[in-house]
Design a protein around this motif. Structure first.
Motif, PDB file in Angstrom:
ATOM      1  N   LYS A  11      -4.631  -4.792   6.396  1.00 49.66           N
ATOM      2  CA  LYS A  11      -4.493  -6.244   6.605  1.00 49.66           C
ATOM      3  C   LYS A  11      -5.188  -6.650   7.909  1.00 49.66           C
ATOM      4  O   LYS A  11      -6.181  -6.038   8.279  1.00 49.66           O
ATOM      5  CB  LYS A  11      -3.007  -6.651   6.570  1.00 49.66           C
ATOM      6  CG  LYS A  11      -2.312  -6.141   5.300  1.00 49.66           C
ATOM      7  CD  LYS A  11      -0.978  -6.763   5.053  1.00 49.66           C
ATOM      8  CE  LYS A  11      -0.373  -6.183   3.770  1.00 49.66           C
ATOM      9  NZ  LYS A  11       0.890  -6.800   3.419  1.00 49.66           N
ATOM     10  N   HIS A  96      -5.078  -9.905  -3.612  1.00 55.10           N
ATOM     11  CA  HIS A  96      -3.825  -9.665  -2.887  1.00 55.10           C
ATOM     12  C   HIS A  96      -3.033 -10.974  -2.817  1.00 55.10           C
ATOM     13  O   HIS A  96      -3.610 -12.051  -2.655  1.00 55.10           O
ATOM     14  CB  HIS A  96      -4.106  -9.122  -1.480  1.00 55.10           C
ATOM     15  CG  HIS A  96      -2.871  -8.589  -0.842  1.00 55.10           C
ATOM     16  ND1 HIS A  96      -1.933  -9.414  -0.262  1.00 55.10           N
ATOM     17  CD2 HIS A  96      -2.389  -7.331  -0.743  1.00 55.10           C
ATOM     18  CE1 HIS A  96      -0.926  -8.667   0.177  1.00 55.10           C
ATOM     19  NE2 HIS A  96      -1.177  -7.402  -0.102  1.00 55.10           N
ATOM     20  N   ALA A 171       8.680  -8.033  -2.292  1.00 55.89           N
ATOM     21  CA  ALA A 171       8.848  -6.696  -1.697  1.00 55.89           C
ATOM     22  C   ALA A 171       7.819  -6.414  -0.606  1.00 55.89           C
ATOM     23  O   ALA A 171       7.889  -5.386   0.060  1.00 55.89           O
ATOM     24  CB  ALA A 171       8.747  -5.632  -2.787  1.00 55.89           C
ATOM     25  N   GLY A 173       6.212  -6.358   2.793  1.00 58.57           N
ATOM     26  CA  GLY A 173       6.523  -6.547   4.211  1.00 58.57           C
ATOM     27  C   GLY A 173       7.953  -6.984   4.465  1.00 58.57           C
ATOM     28  O   GLY A 173       8.294  -7.407   5.566  1.00 58.57           O
ATOM     29  N   GLY A 212       4.584  -2.621  -1.940  1.00 52.49           N
ATOM     30  CA  GLY A 212       5.690  -3.448  -1.461  1.00 52.49           C
ATOM     31  C   GLY A 212       6.733  -2.595  -0.780  1.00 52.49           C
ATOM     32  O   GLY A 212       7.550  -1.965  -1.459  1.00 52.49           O
ATOM     33  N   SER A 213       6.655  -2.538   0.568  1.00 54.18           N
ATOM     34  CA  SER A 213       7.609  -1.759   1.368  1.00 54.18           C
ATOM     35  C   SER A 213       7.722  -0.300   0.928  1.00 54.18           C
ATOM     36  O   SER A 213       8.809   0.283   0.943  1.00 54.18           O
ATOM     37  CB  SER A 213       8.984  -2.440   1.383  1.00 54.18           C
ATOM     38  OG  SER A 213       8.881  -3.733   1.955  1.00 54.18           O
ATOM     39  N   GLY A 234       0.980  -1.133   2.922  1.00 52.73           N
ATOM     40  CA  GLY A 234       0.659  -2.021   4.029  1.00 52.73           C
ATOM     41  C   GLY A 234       1.148  -1.438   5.350  1.00 52.73           C
ATOM     42  O   GLY A 234       0.497  -0.586   5.957  1.00 52.73           O
TER      43      GLY A 234
HETATM   44  P1  PGA Z   1       3.796  -3.472   2.702  1.00 48.91           P
HETATM   45  O1  PGA Z   1       2.507  -4.192   2.121  1.00 48.91           O
HETATM   46  O2  PGA Z   1       3.673  -2.011   2.375  1.00 48.91           O
HETATM   47  O3  PGA Z   1       3.754  -3.733   4.174  1.00 48.91           O
HETATM   48  O4  PGA Z   1       4.982  -4.095   2.035  1.00 48.91           O
HETATM   49  C1  PGA Z   1       1.925  -3.808   0.907  1.00 48.91           C
HETATM   50  C2  PGA Z   1       0.728  -4.680   0.602  1.00 48.91           C
HETATM   51  O5  PGA Z   1       0.802  -5.889   0.854  1.00 48.91           O
HETATM   52  O6  PGA Z   1      -0.316  -4.199   0.123  1.00 48.91           O
END
Ligand code: PGA
Length: 251
Positions: A11, A96, A171, A173, A212-213, A234
């Motif tokens: 990101k 995304h 999910a 962040g 997602g997390s 992420g």
């Molecule tokens: P995250 O992000 O692992 O921080 O939840 C995943 C993503 O947005 O690709």
């Protein structure tokens, strides 16, 4: 056979120097072993040309997080798929949820981006996923099916260069991960849609990542599902040890 993949999405994090350090560290950690999955790091545009020569291409693929929906020309501030490819990068994340939400990328814009990325020899990590209100209204399947329209008009040959990433927006962040059952259920549904559009063989060959997390403590449980072929990571991709912990879920 489809591939297992762990892909990092940095990101808008890391200065160039910090990004170089992170890439070097990851490369060093992976130098003494062969990961049991493909490993990809997707970085901000300005990092790409510096990071690609630093990593062992046999172990770590490099990708961008976006590219333009136009080929070239007077589009101030944009970065084309050809420019991304010219850095040595092989992948690009498209669709995304942050791009869809904050930069108003539509199904049509994304179809253009996908087309240009593929035409320039990039593989696309294409993200789909519902927001919380859609999940609560039990509309996740129809939302994801509609988002897939950006890639479902591709030929089967082109679709072979698409990696899908299911990322429930609620999910990302948030520390709130989809349960392994929720992930498997959606991934199986996505695979059934691919089968309907392209046939069983293509569906079986398509890698579908969960995002997602995802972290070292939950990756193994998520990846153990038959239709979850890895993760798009992420926050946990910003520390080499955490990212390696997720890669190790395939050991
Ligand atoms: P995250 O992000 O692992 O921080 O939840 C995943 C993503 O947005 O690709």
């Amino acid at each position: 056979m489809r591939k297992n993949i762990v892909a990092g999405n940095w990101k808008m994090n890391k200065t160039l120097q910090e990004g170089i350090e992170l890439a070097k560290e990851l490369n060093q950690i992976l130098s003494t072993e062969t990961p049991h999955c493909d490993v990809i790091i997707c970085t901000p545009f300005i990092h790409l040309a510096s990071v690609t020569p630093l990593v062992d291409a046999a172990k770590i693929g490099v990708g961008a997080e976006n590219c333009a929906d136009k080929e070239s020309g007077a589009y101030t501030g944009e970065v084309s798929a050809a420019m991304v490819k010219s850095t040595g990068a092989q992948y690009v994340i498209l669709g995304h949820s942050e791009r869809r939400a904050y930069y108003h990328e539509t199904i049509e814009t994304l179809a253009e981006k996908v087309k240009l990325a593929l035409a320039n020899g990039l593989k696309v990590i294409f993200c789909i996923g519902e927001v919380l209100e859609e999940r609560e209204a039990n509309r996740q399947n129809e939302v994801v099916a509609a988002q897939l329209a950006s890639v479902f008009s591709l030929t089967a040959q082109d679709f072979a260069n698409i990696i899908l990433a299911y990322e429930p927006v609620w999910a990302i962040g948030t520390g709130k991960t989809a349960t392994p059952e929720q992930a498997q259920e959606m991934h199986a549904y996505i695979r059934s849609l691919i089968a309907k559009n392209y046939g069983n063989e293509v569906a079986e060959d398509t890698s579908i990542l969960y995002g997602g997390s995802c972290k070292p403590s939950n990756a193994k449980e998520l990846f153990a599902n038959p239709d979850v072929d890895g993760g798009l990571i992420g926050g946990a991709a910003l520390k080499a040890a955490d990212f390696k912990g997720i890669i190790d879920a395939f050991n």
